[in-house]
Design a protein around this motif. Structure first.
Motif, PDB file in Angstrom:
ATOM      1  N   SER A   1       0.836  -1.212   0.000  1.00 16.37           N
ATOM      2  CA  SER A   1       0.000   0.000   0.000  1.00 16.37           C
ATOM      3  C   SER A   1       0.865   1.255   0.000  1.00 16.37           C
ATOM      4  O   SER A   1       0.501   2.268  -0.614  1.00 16.37           O
ATOM      5  N   GLN A   2       2.016   1.213   0.670  1.00 14.99           N
ATOM      6  CA  GLN A   2       2.926   2.359   0.662  1.00 14.99           C
ATOM      7  C   GLN A   2       3.495   2.608  -0.739  1.00 14.99           C
ATOM      8  O   GLN A   2       3.668   3.748  -1.152  1.00 14.99           O
ATOM      9  N   ARG A   3       3.758   1.532  -1.465  1.00 15.58           N
ATOM     10  CA  ARG A   3       4.389   1.649  -2.783  1.00 15.58           C
ATOM     11  C   ARG A   3       3.377   1.918  -3.903  1.00 15.58           C
ATOM     12  O   ARG A   3       3.768   2.321  -4.994  1.00 15.58           O
ATOM     13  N   SER A   4       2.114   1.713  -3.615  1.00 16.89           N
ATOM     14  CA  SER A   4       1.089   1.855  -4.648  1.00 16.89           C
ATOM     15  C   SER A   4       1.095   3.257  -5.269  1.00 16.89           C
ATOM     16  O   SER A   4       1.009   4.276  -4.575  1.00 16.89           O
ATOM     17  N   GLY A   5       1.207   3.312  -6.590  1.00 14.09           N
ATOM     18  CA  GLY A   5       1.169   4.580  -7.309  1.00 14.09           C
ATOM     19  C   GLY A   5       2.458   5.380  -7.247  1.00 14.09           C
ATOM     20  O   GLY A   5       2.502   6.517  -7.724  1.00 14.09           O
ATOM     21  N   LYS A   6       3.503   4.798  -6.674  1.00 12.05           N
ATOM     22  CA  LYS A   6       4.775   5.518  -6.546  1.00 12.05           C
ATOM     23  C   LYS A   6       5.880   4.790  -7.304  1.00 12.05           C
ATOM     24  O   LYS A   6       5.833   3.577  -7.474  1.00 12.05           O
ATOM     25  N   LYS A   7       6.866   5.542  -7.738  1.00 16.35           N
ATOM     26  CA  LYS A   7       8.020   4.973  -8.428  1.00 16.35           C
ATOM     27  C   LYS A   7       9.167   4.783  -7.434  1.00 16.35           C
ATOM     28  O   LYS A   7       9.151   5.355  -6.338  1.00 16.35           O
ATOM     29  N   LEU A   8      10.139   3.979  -7.837  1.00 16.53           N
ATOM     30  CA  LEU A   8      11.281   3.667  -6.979  1.00 16.53           C
ATOM     31  C   LEU A   8      12.522   4.380  -7.510  1.00 16.53           C
ATOM     32  O   LEU A   8      12.838   4.291  -8.697  1.00 16.53           O
ATOM     33  N   TYR A   9      13.218   5.080  -6.604  1.00 12.49           N
ATOM     34  CA  TYR A   9      14.406   5.839  -6.973  1.00 12.49           C
ATOM     35  C   TYR A   9      15.586   5.431  -6.094  1.00 12.49           C
ATOM     36  O   TYR A   9      15.406   4.944  -4.969  1.00 12.49           O
ATOM     37  N   ALA A  10      16.794   5.660  -6.605  1.00 10.34           N
ATOM     38  CA  ALA A  10      18.004   5.395  -5.832  1.00 10.34           C
ATOM     39  C   ALA A  10      19.105   6.328  -6.294  1.00 10.34           C
ATOM     40  O   ALA A  10      19.068   6.876  -7.401  1.00 10.34           O
ATOM     41  N   GLY A  11      20.105   6.520  -5.445  1.00 11.82           N
ATOM     42  CA  GLY A  11      21.225   7.377  -5.798  1.00 11.82           C
ATOM     43  C   GLY A  11      22.004   7.770  -4.574  1.00 11.82           C
ATOM     44  O   GLY A  11      21.953   7.089  -3.541  1.00 11.82           O
ATOM     45  N   SER A  12      22.711   8.888  -4.661  1.00  7.82           N
ATOM     46  CA  SER A  12      23.506   9.337  -3.517  1.00  7.82           C
ATOM     47  C   SER A  12      22.714  10.253  -2.590  1.00  7.82           C
ATOM     48  O   SER A  12      23.194  10.627  -1.522  1.00  7.82           O
TER      49      SER A  12
END
Length: 376
Positions: A262-273
């Protein structure tokens, strides 16, 4: 790979939780202790997460972290060889090889600055270490002092100072990007590092807080420390926590374990510094030395941004004094030449993203500057 800021001024204005977190950050960082901020960048980009209660989320059981670290005695040569063998790079995500800093360090009247400033508005793991892991860090400091014959040690942080620590501390103002090496040196010592020179060649060794922790772990384990602390964030909720991951771990697996569906629903995943320097996660992407931040959310729509509005916020907030707006204007007209890029000091850009954050048109200004830099 194009780098983006997952947050900008327009997004902050539209999110009540982030606005509230930034208001709290002013009180948390005790800005009133600074009568006048000297030698500091102009940009004020406050934390976009709640700071009062940063928790640790267990992702995996650590195999490398020793239960109790006791600093062994090492010569400079032994320490350099251990860091070289371990392929240790700066744990701030800069990928600079630590052993090279140690090799270049001039020990006479040497100064060690421990960088615990964590200027990126999305990061909190160094702050967590400062509150919960300083015993191990102090052992790392002991190793460095003995091996390199360091004269003075200063721990720099924005956090409320830990008075129980038997070490000199310096509280710096909540300015972005204060944690960048040369900005931090100037803020603490007032010294400008000459162009073309590395601080370690000038008798100033700057190491990230977690890099020193890694040095202590390497000295005990005598091998590569494959684990590191990173920040995990839900940007839209202004929430962040800390976890310890292993190089090569799947970013998708980490997110699946530490965020609910439910937290991830409708959201994209990002990564970096950090929140100012990240990218959309690709399939099968793993944790690298550069990964300090994993977040779920929705980045600003930079692709459909408008043209430059002429507010000049990008240039005013640039800590490297690049004439950003002039570069953007000429780039929009497709008239920017390499001579223009040089005359506007584009080579000084440090890629912090302060220009992108403050752009009233919502442009990914950093990417424009990166392209201009390539013209040189």
């Amino acid at each position: 790979m194009e780098k983006i800021s997952i947050i900008n001024k327009r997004e902050v204005a539209q999110n009540k939780k982030i606005k509230q977190a930034q208001r709290k950050a002013r009180r948390y960082y005790e800005e009133k202790v600074f009568e006048k901020v000297r030698n500091a960048p102009k940009a004020k980009i406050r934390k976009i997460v709640e700071l009062d209660d940063i928790s640790f989320a267990e992702y995996r059981t650590s195999n490398n972290k020793a239960d109790k670290i006791s600093a062994p005695e090492l010569s400079k040569e032994q320490l350099i060889e251990l860091c070289k063998k371990a392929e240790l790079t700066g744990r701030s995500g800069n990928r600079f090889e630590t052993y090279k800093k140690l090799e270049n360090f001039q020990a006479d009247n040497g100064l060690l600055i421990i960088n615990a400033v964590e200027c990126d508005p999305g990061l909190v793991h160094d702050a967590w270490i400062y509150k919960n892991g300083m015993d191990e860090v102090l052992e790392g400091i002991k190793i460095l002092k003995n091996s390199l014959e360091i004269r003075e040690v200063i721990l720099a942080t924005k956090e409320p100072l830990n008075q129980s620590l038997d070490i000199k501390q310096c509280k710096v103002a909540d300015r972005f990007p204060m944690g960048y090496e040369k900005n931090l040196i100037k803020a603490i010592t007032g010294k400008e590092i000459p162009k073309g020179k590395h601080p370690s060649e000038c008798g100033i060794l700057v190491l990230n807080l977690q890099t020193i922790l890694a040095i202590a772990e390497i000295a005990v384990n005598q091998e590569m420390v494959k684990e590191k602390y990173i920040t995990i964030a839900d940007v839209s909720e202004a929430a962040a926590k800390v976890t310890r991951v292993r190089l090569g771990d799947s970013i998708e697996d980490i997110a699946a374990k530490l965020f609910t569906d439910s937290q991830r629903s409708g959201k994209k995943l990002y990564a970096g510094s950090g929140a100012m320097t990240c990218h959309k996660v690709k399939a099968d992407e793993t944790i690298t030395e550069e990964t300090c931040y994993i977040a779920i959310g929705n980045a600003p729509d930079y692709e459909n941004a408008g043209k430059c509005k002429g507010c000049n916020a990008c240039t005013k907030n640039c800590p490297a004094q690049v004439e950003v707006q002039k570069i953007v204007r000429l780039s929009e007209k497709k008239k920017l030449t390499s001579d223009d890029a040089k005359s506007f000091h584009v080579e000084a850009c440090i890629g912090c993203g302060a220009c992108t954050y403050g752009c009233m048109a919502g442009k990914n200004v950093r990417e424009v500057i990166r392209c201009a830099k390539e013209k040189l």
